[in-house]
Motif scaffolding. Sequence first.
Motif, PDB file in Angstrom:
ATOM      1  N   MET A   1       0.851  -1.191   0.000  1.00 35.81           N
ATOM      2  CA  MET A   1       0.000   0.000   0.000  1.00 35.81           C
ATOM      3  C   MET A   1       0.891   1.248   0.000  1.00 35.81           C
ATOM      4  SD  MET A   1      -3.088   0.977   2.609  1.00 35.81           S
ATOM      5  CE  MET A   1      -3.861  -0.618   2.295  1.00 35.81           C
ATOM      6  N   THR A   2       0.585   2.188  -0.875  1.00 31.83           N
ATOM      7  CA  THR A   2       1.391   3.390  -1.016  1.00 31.83           C
ATOM      8  C   THR A   2       1.361   4.222   0.261  1.00 31.83           C
ATOM      9  OG1 THR A   2       0.936   3.463  -3.382  1.00 31.83           O
ATOM     10  CG2 THR A   2       1.733   5.494  -2.364  1.00 31.83           C
ATOM     11  N   VAL A   3       2.540   4.680   0.673  1.00 29.54           N
ATOM     12  CA  VAL A   3       2.660   5.550   1.840  1.00 29.54           C
ATOM     13  C   VAL A   3       2.813   6.991   1.362  1.00 29.54           C
ATOM     14  CG1 VAL A   3       4.072   6.159   3.850  1.00 29.54           C
ATOM     15  CG2 VAL A   3       3.672   3.747   3.269  1.00 29.54           C
ATOM     16  N   LEU A   4       1.984   7.881   1.900  1.00 30.29           N
ATOM     17  CA  LEU A   4       2.068   9.307   1.585  1.00 30.29           C
ATOM     18  C   LEU A   4       2.692  10.032   2.771  1.00 30.29           C
ATOM     19  CD1 LEU A   4      -1.468   9.883   0.001  1.00 30.29           C
ATOM     20  CD2 LEU A   4       0.686   9.422  -1.170  1.00 30.29           C
ATOM     21  N   ASP A   5       3.803  10.704   2.521  1.00 30.73           N
ATOM     22  CA  ASP A   5       4.441  11.427   3.615  1.00 30.73           C
ATOM     23  C   ASP A   5       3.747  12.766   3.846  1.00 30.73           C
ATOM     24  OD1 ASP A   5       5.396  13.174   1.663  1.00 30.73           O
ATOM     25  OD2 ASP A   5       7.434  12.362   1.683  1.00 30.73           O
ATOM     26  N   THR A   6       4.209  13.472   4.851  1.00 30.31           N
ATOM     27  CA  THR A   6       3.557  14.721   5.243  1.00 30.31           C
ATOM     28  C   THR A   6       3.553  15.737   4.117  1.00 30.31           C
ATOM     29  OG1 THR A   6       4.165  14.378   7.566  1.00 30.31           O
ATOM     30  CG2 THR A   6       3.620  16.623   6.900  1.00 30.31           C
ATOM     31  N   ARG A   7       4.639  15.818   3.364  1.00 32.83           N
ATOM     32  CA  ARG A   7       4.703  16.799   2.278  1.00 32.83           C
ATOM     33  C   ARG A   7       3.728  16.430   1.152  1.00 32.83           C
ATOM     34  NH1 ARG A   7       8.183  20.975   0.970  1.00 32.83           N
ATOM     35  NH2 ARG A   7       8.361  21.426  -1.258  1.00 32.83           N
ATOM     36  N   ALA A   8       3.593  15.153   0.854  1.00 32.76           N
ATOM     37  CA  ALA A   8       2.627  14.739  -0.159  1.00 32.76           C
ATOM     38  C   ALA A   8       1.201  15.087   0.271  1.00 32.76           C
ATOM     39  CB  ALA A   8       2.748  13.241  -0.417  1.00 32.76           C
ATOM     40  N   LEU A   9       0.892  14.870   1.552  1.00 34.18           N
ATOM     41  CA  LEU A   9      -0.434  15.226   2.061  1.00 34.18           C
ATOM     42  C   LEU A   9      -0.637  16.735   2.037  1.00 34.18           C
ATOM     43  CD1 LEU A   9      -0.692  12.754   5.071  1.00 34.18           C
ATOM     44  CD2 LEU A   9      -1.838  12.588   2.851  1.00 34.18           C
ATOM     45  N   ASN A  10       0.420  17.477   2.333  1.00 28.31           N
ATOM     46  CA  ASN A  10       0.340  18.931   2.296  1.00 28.31           C
ATOM     47  C   ASN A  10      -0.046  19.417   0.903  1.00 28.31           C
ATOM     48  OD1 ASN A  10       2.070  21.559   1.526  1.00 28.31           O
ATOM     49  ND2 ASN A  10       1.344  21.737   3.638  1.00 28.31           N
ATOM     50  N   ARG A  11       0.648  18.903  -0.109  1.00 25.02           N
ATOM     51  CA  ARG A  11       0.366  19.369  -1.465  1.00 25.02           C
ATOM     52  C   ARG A  11      -1.030  18.938  -1.934  1.00 25.02           C
ATOM     53  NH1 ARG A  11       4.145  22.179   0.047  1.00 25.02           N
ATOM     54  NH2 ARG A  11       5.839  22.832  -1.359  1.00 25.02           N
ATOM     55  N   ALA A  12      -1.476  17.774  -1.504  1.00 23.49           N
ATOM     56  CA  ALA A  12      -2.836  17.361  -1.841  1.00 23.49           C
ATOM     57  C   ALA A  12      -3.856  18.307  -1.215  1.00 23.49           C
ATOM     58  CB  ALA A  12      -3.078  15.926  -1.366  1.00 23.49           C
ATOM     59  N   THR A  13      -3.634  18.646   0.053  1.00 20.00           N
ATOM     60  CA  THR A  13      -4.538  19.580   0.724  1.00 20.00           C
ATOM     61  C   THR A  13      -4.554  20.933   0.032  1.00 20.00           C
ATOM     62  OG1 THR A  13      -4.358  18.537   2.891  1.00 20.00           O
ATOM     63  CG2 THR A  13      -4.901  20.873   2.871  1.00 20.00           C
ATOM     64  N   LEU A  14      -3.400  21.465  -0.305  1.00 20.64           N
ATOM     65  CA  LEU A  14      -3.345  22.763  -0.968  1.00 20.64           C
ATOM     66  C   LEU A  14      -4.085  22.727  -2.296  1.00 20.64           C
ATOM     67  CD1 LEU A  14       0.380  23.819  -0.345  1.00 20.64           C
ATOM     68  CD2 LEU A  14      -1.641  24.420   0.995  1.00 20.64           C
ATOM     69  N   ALA A  15      -3.915  21.634  -3.040  1.00 19.21           N
ATOM     70  CA  ALA A  15      -4.602  21.528  -4.329  1.00 19.21           C
ATOM     71  C   ALA A  15      -6.113  21.488  -4.140  1.00 19.21           C
ATOM     72  CB  ALA A  15      -4.128  20.282  -5.068  1.00 19.21           C
ATOM     73  N   ARG A  16      -6.583  20.686  -3.175  1.00 25.41           N
ATOM     74  CA  ARG A  16      -8.040  20.563  -2.960  1.00 25.41           C
ATOM     75  C   ARG A  16      -8.635  21.875  -2.443  1.00 25.41           C
ATOM     76  NH1 ARG A  16      -8.521  14.786  -2.255  1.00 25.41           N
ATOM     77  NH2 ARG A  16      -6.625  13.998  -3.236  1.00 25.41           N
ATOM     78  N   GLN A  17      -7.843  22.624  -1.679  1.00 24.33           N
ATOM     79  CA  GLN A  17      -8.326  23.848  -1.049  1.00 24.33           C
ATOM     80  C   GLN A  17      -8.125  25.084  -1.925  1.00 24.33           C
ATOM     81  OE1 GLN A  17      -9.684  24.576   2.264  1.00 24.33           O
ATOM     82  NE2 GLN A  17     -10.274  22.435   2.002  1.00 24.33           N
ATOM     83  N   HIS A  18      -7.739  24.901  -3.179  1.00 27.61           N
ATOM     84  CA  HIS A  18      -7.487  26.022  -4.100  1.00 27.61           C
ATOM     85  C   HIS A  18      -6.389  26.944  -3.582  1.00 27.61           C
ATOM     86  CE1 HIS A  18     -10.864  24.630  -6.318  1.00 27.61           C
ATOM     87  NE2 HIS A  18     -11.817  25.266  -5.660  1.00 27.61           N
ATOM     88  N   LEU A  19      -5.400  26.370  -2.904  1.00 25.55           N
ATOM     89  CA  LEU A  19      -4.318  27.177  -2.344  1.00 25.55           C
ATOM     90  C   LEU A  19      -2.986  26.979  -3.073  1.00 25.55           C
ATOM     91  CD1 LEU A  19      -5.182  26.748   1.443  1.00 25.55           C
ATOM     92  CD2 LEU A  19      -5.381  28.854   0.092  1.00 25.55           C
TER      93      LEU A  19
END
Length: 364
Positions: A1-19
Amino acid sequence: MTVLDTRALNRATLARQHLLKRSDTSVPEAVAHLCGLQAQEPQEPFTGLWSRLSGFRPEQLDDALTGRLVVRTHLMRRTVHLVTADDALSWRARHDAMLRQRVLGTYRRELAGIDMDEVAAAGRAVMADQRPRTMAELVQALEDRWPGPPRRVLGELLVAALIPMAQLPPRGLWHRTAGVRNLPLSAWLERDIDPLPADDADPVGRRLLYRYLAAYGPATGADLRAWCGLAGLPAAIKAAREELVVFRDERGRELFDLPDAPRPHPDTPAPVRFLPAFDNAILGYHDRSRVIDAPHLGLSVAGHRTVLVDGRVTATWTVRDQQLRISSLRPLTTLEQKAVHAEAQALTAFLDNGIEHIQLDDEN
C-alpha cells in the motif's frame, strides 16, 4: 500500500483547497467545493475566498448571501458556517442529533429536566410568523414557560440546535457590523429541509464523505469526524470503501481518497497564502500536521490569522492602527521574505481599510 508522507499530504490539501493555484470558479461553487467556510468571525471568509479565487471581489460573496445562494447557519461542529443553500438543506437533518448533543454536553446541568421536543415546538410556533428575531427576542417569548435555564443557555439551545436557523444579512456582509437576526432555514430559503432517509448505509453520511475527500483528502476517518463533528460515520465509510483508494501515512494509518482527485508531486511549488482565522485548511483535520507544526497547533483554535510559506503555517498576521503586521514563526530566507511582502501588498489592496504600512517581524 502506497505511503504518503507529510509533504505529499500537504500538497494534496493545498490543491483541494485552491491554495496551490487560485481558481476561476464562482463563489457559490467554491463554497460548495470547500464544504462550507467556518464563519463565526463574519469578515474572515472574505480573506479565505480572496486567497483561493482569482479576481475575487467582496460583493460576489455579498450577492451570494443576499441572493440566498449561500447561507450562514450552525452546522459542522456546532459552529457557524457559510454553506450553500442546497447543502444547508441536504445536510442539516444529518447534523441534528450532534447539534443537540453538543449543546447538552456544554450545559447539561442547566438543561436538566428540560423536554427538548417541547422547547423546539414552542420555538417553532413563535417563529411561525416568519419575523426575524434576535436570540434574546426569541428567548423573551419563551422564558415564562422555562424560567430555570439562563437566558443565554436557552437561546443557544434554540438557535444552535433545536430550530434550523439562518443568520440573515446584513450579518456577514463586507465591512458591515450587524447583530444576529435569525429566521428558520426553510422560511429564508423557501424550501423544506431534506428528511433523513431511514437507511442503515447512511446515504447522507456517504455523500458527506465524498464531498469531504474532494476538498480535504486523502484523510482518515478521524479527520472526517473532526471536520463535521459526526460520530456515526463508520457505516458510510464501509459502504463507500470499494469506491475509494486507500493509502497509509507515515504512522501507518489508513487514508481514504477519491480515485481521480488531485495528488500533486510533493515537490510542487506552493505560493505564499494569507489565511483567515479558523481556516478550513487547518481545522479540517484531526491530525493537522500536514499543514502546521506541533508547537504551533494552538494557533489554529485560538483565532490567529496565519501565513502559509511553502505550504505550511510559518507566520501570523494582524491588522491594527493602519498596519499589517506579520510575525514569523521561523527564520525566513530572503526569497521567502520578498514573497511574503508581495502577497501582503496584494492583501492590503484587497482589504481596502486604510493600511499604510507592512511590518514583517522575522526571527532572523
